[in-house]
Design a protein around this motif. Sequence first.
Motif, PDB file in Angstrom:
ATOM      1  N   ASP A 224       6.760  -0.449   7.836  1.00  0.00           N
ATOM      2  CA  ASP A 224       8.033  -1.096   8.170  1.00  0.00           C
ATOM      3  C   ASP A 224       8.101  -2.426   7.426  1.00  0.00           C
ATOM      4  OD1 ASP A 224      10.400  -1.878   9.273  1.00  0.00           O
ATOM      5  OD2 ASP A 224       9.620  -2.181  11.314  1.00  0.00           O
ATOM      6  N   ASP A 225       8.344  -2.324   6.124  1.00  0.00           N
ATOM      7  CA  ASP A 225       8.256  -3.478   5.225  1.00  0.00           C
ATOM      8  C   ASP A 225       9.369  -3.361   4.189  1.00  0.00           C
ATOM      9  OD1 ASP A 225       7.268  -4.777   2.611  1.00  0.00           O
ATOM     10  OD2 ASP A 225       5.830  -5.564   4.073  1.00  0.00           O
ATOM     11  N   SER A 226      10.152  -4.413   4.049  1.00  0.00           N
ATOM     12  CA  SER A 226      11.326  -4.342   3.169  1.00  0.00           C
ATOM     13  C   SER A 226      10.939  -4.083   1.709  1.00  0.00           C
ATOM     14  CB  SER A 226      12.138  -5.643   3.276  1.00  0.00           C
ATOM     15  OG  SER A 226      11.334  -6.764   2.957  1.00  0.00           O
ATOM     16  N   ASP A 227       9.820  -4.658   1.240  1.00  0.00           N
ATOM     17  CA  ASP A 227       9.411  -4.442  -0.150  1.00  0.00           C
ATOM     18  C   ASP A 227       8.884  -3.024  -0.360  1.00  0.00           C
ATOM     19  OD1 ASP A 227      10.146  -6.979  -0.826  1.00  0.00           O
ATOM     20  OD2 ASP A 227       8.131  -7.826  -0.669  1.00  0.00           O
ATOM     21  N   LEU A 228       8.123  -2.515   0.607  1.00  0.00           N
ATOM     22  CA  LEU A 228       7.598  -1.157   0.478  1.00  0.00           C
ATOM     23  C   LEU A 228       8.705  -0.110   0.569  1.00  0.00           C
ATOM     24  CD1 LEU A 228       4.339  -1.415   2.634  1.00  0.00           C
ATOM     25  CD2 LEU A 228       4.552  -1.513   0.141  1.00  0.00           C
ATOM     26  N   LYS A 229       9.757  -0.422   1.311  1.00  0.00           N
ATOM     27  CA  LYS A 229      10.839   0.551   1.502  1.00  0.00           C
ATOM     28  C   LYS A 229      11.626   0.819   0.216  1.00  0.00           C
ATOM     29  CE  LYS A 229      10.697   1.961   5.818  1.00  0.00           C
ATOM     30  NZ  LYS A 229      11.611   1.528   6.887  1.00  0.00           N
TER      31      LYS A 229
END
Length: 524
Positions: A224-229
Amino acid sequence: MKVTQIGLKESLIHSQLILDYLNREEKLAPFNSAFPGTKAFADAMRKKQFSANQRDILVKALNRQYNQMNVGQLVQSNTRALLDEKTFTVTTGHQLCLFTGPLYFISKIASVIRLTLDLKKSYPDNTFVPVFWMASEDHDFEEISNVNYENQKIHWQQSQRGAVGRMSTSGIESLIDQIENSPVSTSWNRLLREAYQMPDLASATRYLVNVLFGKYGVVVIDGDDSDLKVCLKDIALLEYSENASYRAVKSANEKLQNLGYEIQVHPREINLFYLESQSRERIVAKDSGNWETVNGSKQWNEQSLRQEIETHPENFSPNVVLRPLYQERILPNLAYVGGQGELAYWLQLKGVFDVYKTEMPLLILRDHACILQESIVARLQKLNLNLLDLFIEKKDLLKKVLPEINVNLSDEKHTLSRLFEALAEKAGMIDSTLSAAVLAEGKRQESAIDQIGGKMSKAIKQKEETKIRQLDKMLGEVFPEGNFQERYMNFFQFASATDDDLIEAMIQSFIPMGNKLSVFYISS
């Protein structure tokens, strides 16, 4: 700590799908990338495509996720090593259970550590990082809100909704008070209090895993991570427009069912959720050609949905069908280590990986553990039993312990039946209507013999009640409340008796791909 091992196939594995997978049945080859083994790992390393840019995104995200706590040297070293093309991960994952939940939360991570250590021996030029994936986006709060400790069920009651990883840990302090006067040592109690002072459940779980496993280099990751998404964008775009994963899993399910296997997961036409601070709602297609969340709180047309996926992919969350794919997109992963149920549903997903042109990891059945008092060995011997006997049906076990318990009166019933048949024949010669009445009386007398046999068995049981109590006590230690111990009892129940030795013993004793149940004996 004394350890013995018994075969999983003879004790805990009952799924035909998993038994066939472990036996490397050729009919299951189309449902996985390869059956695990030394050569398979070498092939997986050669095939794995993971760019320098992907590694950079991953490491930056991990460093940011860890910035709230002190991280040991080996975790830092493993995180930096992920920038190197010769570094690969081996992953397991679990829900964010209260106080780590059931014991197999611990044994899963220990399994991954053991496997990475063995891989390093086989391939010394490479680095293998054990990874724990937190199921932080799961919204099934009930599944993670309970923990069985000693003879009590500790339940976290709260009104928060949405992804569990984002939930505040407020109120958990009072739950720790419930076990403060139990055998949990002061150091373990302090660890729990420190962990749940973290602001949310994801950071609290990361803290716990880091303290318990950080010295072994375990890296904890939160998807749940904006960069990983960013890695979810192309998946989401194809998912809503073509229902790609639905068709792939549906096809696999039909093939598996035709082979006689039960299906673990049923796909939806769109396997995505919409994620907000207090909700995680399924996305469904409308008849109009638009899309909305299942509760109707959010609607899109094609342009607005595509735009939001492009600009805010962090608002979208994969379900059980797409989560493994998302995981493999953000990790240089070689293998996933999981339980029987997990492997069963991963075997349904090969087509999903093919659609999205992503290499599927090797699937490894985790090691299993059971912790028993040393005294159980002598108690078993006294009854002329061995540990494996505790895994057979109880009725069969009773026959071994009390072979005389089932009174056999079949000969007497047969003699009685022949007697009444003869009487019926004579009675019929006098009056044909009497024959049926005599036979009916014979049946009643046979029932009376059954009742007598039951009373005799009951009397024997009463005489042998001490043995039965001993047997029930041992079964209760292995299968508390009818559940296998590892799926029911909590690590901290054993932690004070074993200190750090239990985790270390697991790592040293586990045999990756050996398909064994390790039994650890502790002093009373």
